[in-house]
Design an enzyme around this catalytic site. Structure first.
Site, mmCIF file in Angstrom:
data_model
loop_
_atom_site.group_PDB
_atom_site.id
_atom_site.type_symbol
_atom_site.label_atom_id
_atom_site.label_comp_id
_atom_site.label_asym_id
_atom_site.label_seq_id
_atom_site.Cartn_x
_atom_site.Cartn_y
_atom_site.Cartn_z
ATOM 1 N N ASN A 1 0.779 -1.308 0.204
ATOM 2 C CA ASN A 1 -0.065 0.081 -0.092
ATOM 3 C C ASN A 1 0.785 1.430 -0.018
ATOM 4 O O ASN A 1 0.455 2.273 -0.749
ATOM 5 C CB ASN A 1 -0.871 -0.097 1.029
ATOM 6 C CG ASN A 1 -0.230 -0.335 2.546
ATOM 7 O OD1 ASN A 1 0.828 -0.435 2.688
ATOM 8 N ND2 ASN A 1 -1.167 0.205 3.651
ATOM 9 N N CYS B 1 -3.628 0.517 6.764
ATOM 10 C CA CYS B 1 -3.603 -0.212 7.932
ATOM 11 C C CYS B 1 -4.361 0.511 9.045
ATOM 12 O O CYS B 1 -5.049 0.027 9.895
ATOM 13 C CB CYS B 1 -2.521 -0.872 8.285
ATOM 14 S SG CYS B 1 -1.116 0.342 8.520
ATOM 15 N N GLU C 1 4.258 -3.964 12.154
ATOM 16 C CA GLU C 1 3.409 -3.184 11.891
ATOM 17 C C GLU C 1 2.291 -3.819 11.041
ATOM 18 O O GLU C 1 2.478 -3.883 9.928
ATOM 19 C CB GLU C 1 3.956 -1.805 10.974
ATOM 20 C CG GLU C 1 3.033 -0.616 11.363
ATOM 21 C CD GLU C 1 2.054 -0.687 10.314
ATOM 22 O OE1 GLU C 1 0.679 -0.961 10.606
ATOM 23 O OE2 GLU C 1 2.202 -0.096 8.989
ATOM 24 N N GLU D 1 7.686 2.365 14.399
ATOM 25 C CA GLU D 1 8.450 3.225 13.280
ATOM 26 C C GLU D 1 8.343 4.817 13.426
ATOM 27 O O GLU D 1 7.327 4.909 13.960
ATOM 28 C CB GLU D 1 7.963 2.721 11.881
ATOM 29 C CG GLU D 1 7.958 1.124 11.652
ATOM 30 C CD GLU D 1 7.733 0.481 10.455
ATOM 31 O OE1 GLU D 1 8.560 -0.036 9.733
ATOM 32 O OE2 GLU D 1 6.554 0.907 9.915
#
Length: 427
Positions: free
Chosen positions: A90, A221, A187, A401
C-alpha cells in the site's frame, strides 16, 4: 563510518529524492494505483524520514556511570548487523524508507523485500542510496514472495526482521524469528475506531472521516473504518459524508484531478466487493458506492476501480465491523454515551489507531487515555509525522516506526564496566 558521515550520505539521498520527486511519484502510481497527489505525499514522507534519521545518526550515544573507587561503567549503542525489511503493497516507497532510514542511521545494513504486487519503487530507493554514496551491499533489494520472506527470516546472518502487513503473516514471521531469537518490528492490521461526539465541528469531523477511510483507495492499515457517531448528529453527519463521498473523483490516477485511483489487484477488488455484499446480507444499508465502476477513459476499462462506499445501520457483530476490509468502505455506527462507545471501540483484537472529534478538551484526553490503540488522533486522522512513533497495541504489532524511540529497535546496548583498582576477590 561515524554517525556524521552516515548523516551526510543520508542527506544526499534525501536531496536526490526531492530532485526526482515527480519521477518517483509517477512510478509509484503505476506500481500501486493510488492518485499522483497521494504518491507525491508518500515520496515527501520518505524524504523527511531519511532527513530525520540523518539527524539522529549524529547523536547516537551511550551513558557514563561513576562507580566507587574511581571505577566507572559506560554503555555503547551498537548496530544489530543485517536487518531484513519486508514491505507492504500500500505504501511501497514510503515503507522502504521508513524501514531503511533508521537501520542505516544506526549503522546496520538492510535486505529489503518489497511486496511482489508492487516490486518497482523500492529499486528506485536502492538506486538513490547508491548514487548518494551508501557503500555497495549496504541496502539490498530482493524480489520474491512468501518463500523468499521465509528464507530471509530463517537466515542465520539476519539479526532483525521488520515487517509491515497482515496480522496472520505477522504471526508467522514472529514465529520464524523466534527460532533464531531475533527481535521483530511488526506493523500489522487494524480495525480502528473514529468517535465523533455531538459537540464536534461537523465540517472537520466529516473531513476526518473521509481521510480515515478513503486514502489510498481505503488500503491503509490505520484507517478508522468503524465510525461511531453520536446519535443526535447522525442525520447531519450521514447527509454530508454521503454527499462528499459521491463527489470523490475516480479515474486515471496520473491525472491531477483524480482523488481515488485503482485498487491494487483484481483479487483484492473482488475481496472488497465481497465484503460489501456480505454487509448487505447481514443487514447493513448501503448509502452510496460499493460497486465496480468503469471510468470514462477507454484505456481504463479493465481497471480495478470501485465507488467508495458508506454503510449505515451497522452493528458491532457484523463482518464489516469485525474484519479489516482494506478497501474504500466506511461502516457507520451510532452511540449514546461515552462509557458505552469506549467499551465498543475497544472490543477488537487489534489496536493500531483511534481518533476522537470533540470540542471538549477534557473529554478528548479522557477518551484517548482509555482507547486501546498505539497511534491516536484528536480532531484529525491519519496524520503521520516522521518525528513521532507509529505503531499498534494488541495484535496490531510490536515495536514502533519513526520517532526517536525507533533507534532502540535498530540497535543494541553494550555495557562496559572498567575497574580502576585491584580485583576484590572472594577466592
Amino acid at each position: 563510518m561515524a554517525g556524521m558521515e552516515r548523516a551526510r550520505v543520508m542527506l544526499e539521498a534525501a536531496r536526490l529524492i526531492e530532485k526526482r520527486r515527480e519521477e518517483i511519484a509517477e512510478v509509484e502510481v503505476v506500481n500501486n494505483g493510488k492518485s499522483i497527489t497521494e504518491a507525491r505525499l508518500d515520496v515527501d514522507s520518505a524524504r523527511l524520514c531519511i532527513e530525520y534519521f540523518a539527524g539522529l545518526a549524529t547523536n547516537l550515544s551511550g551513558q557514563h556511570v561513576q562507580l566507587p573507587g574511581g571505577s566507572f561503567a559506560y554503555t555503547r549503542r551498537e548496530p544489530l548487523g543485517v536487518c531484513v525489511g519486508i514491505g507492504a503493497w500500500n505504501y511501497p516507497f514510503q515503507i522502504a524508507a521508513w524501514k531503511s532510514a533508521p537501520a542505516i542511521a544506526c549503522g546496520n545494513s538492510m535486505v529489503f523485500k518489497p511486496s511482489p504486487v508492487t516490486p518497482v519503487s523500492a529499486v528506485l530507493l536502492a538506486e538513490i542510496y547508491a548514487q548518494a554514496g551508501v557503500p555497495e551491499g549496504l541496502f539490498n533489494v530482493v524480489q520474491g514472495a512468501q518463500e523468499t520472506g521465509t528464507l530471509l527470516c530463517h537466515h542465520p546472518s539476519v539479526a532483525k526482521v521488520s515487517f509491515t502487513g497482515s496480522v496472520p503473516t505477522g504471526k508467522k514471521i514472529m514465529e520464524m524469528a523466534a527460532k533464531g531469537v531475533k527481535p521483530v518490528t511488526l506493523e500489522l492490521g487494524g480495525k480502528s475506531p473514529l468517535i465523533i461526539f455531538e459537540d464536534s465541528d461537523l465540517e472537520n469531523a466529516v473531513r476526518g472521516a473521509l481521510m480515515a477511510n478513503f486514502l489510498s483507495q481505503g488500503q491503509v492499515c490505520s484507517n478508522g473504518t468503524r465510525v461511531f457517531v453520536h446519535r443526535p448528529i447522525l442525520p447531519q453527519f450521514l447527509t454530508e459524508v454521503v454527499r462528499r463521498t459521491k463527489a470523490i473523483q475516480i479515474g486515471d490516477p496520473l491525472l491531477e484531478e483524480t482523488r481515488m485511483g485503482a485498487l491494487v489487484s483484481r483479487p483484492h477488488l473482488d475481496k472488497v466487493l465481497g465484503y460489501v455484499e456480505q454487509a448487505k446480507k447481514e443487514g447493513a444499508r448501503v448509502l452510496c458506492g460499493g460497486e465496480p465502476i468503469t471510468p470514462a477513459d477507454p484505456k481504463l476499462k479493465n481497471g480495478y476501480y470501485m465507488t467508495p462506499c458508506v454503510l449505515d445501520n451497522c452493528k458491532d457483530d457484523m463482518t464489516c465491523v469485525r474484519e479489516e476490509i482494506f478497501g474504500p468502505v466506511m461502516s457507520v455506527l451510532t452511540f449514546d454515551t461515552e462509557e458505552e462507545v469506549l467499551q465498543r471501540a475497544n472490543d477488537t483484537t487489534m489496536g493500531l489507531a483511534a481518533g476522537v472529534f470533540t470540542k471538549d478538551i477534557q473529554r478528548a484526553h479522557r477518551v484517548i487515555e482509555n482507547l486501546q490503540a498505539g497511534s491516536c488522533f484528536i480532531n484529525n486522522y491519519n496524520i503521520t509525522p516522521v518525528e513521532v512513533p507509529f505503531g499498534g497495541f494488541k495484535t496490531s504489532g510490536i515495536g514502533r516506526e519513526n520517532g526517536q524511540v525507533t533507534v532502540e529497535f535498530y540497535s543494541q546496548l553494550k555495557t562496559v564496566v572498567v575497574e580502576m583498582g585491584d580485583v576484590d576477590s572472594l577466592f
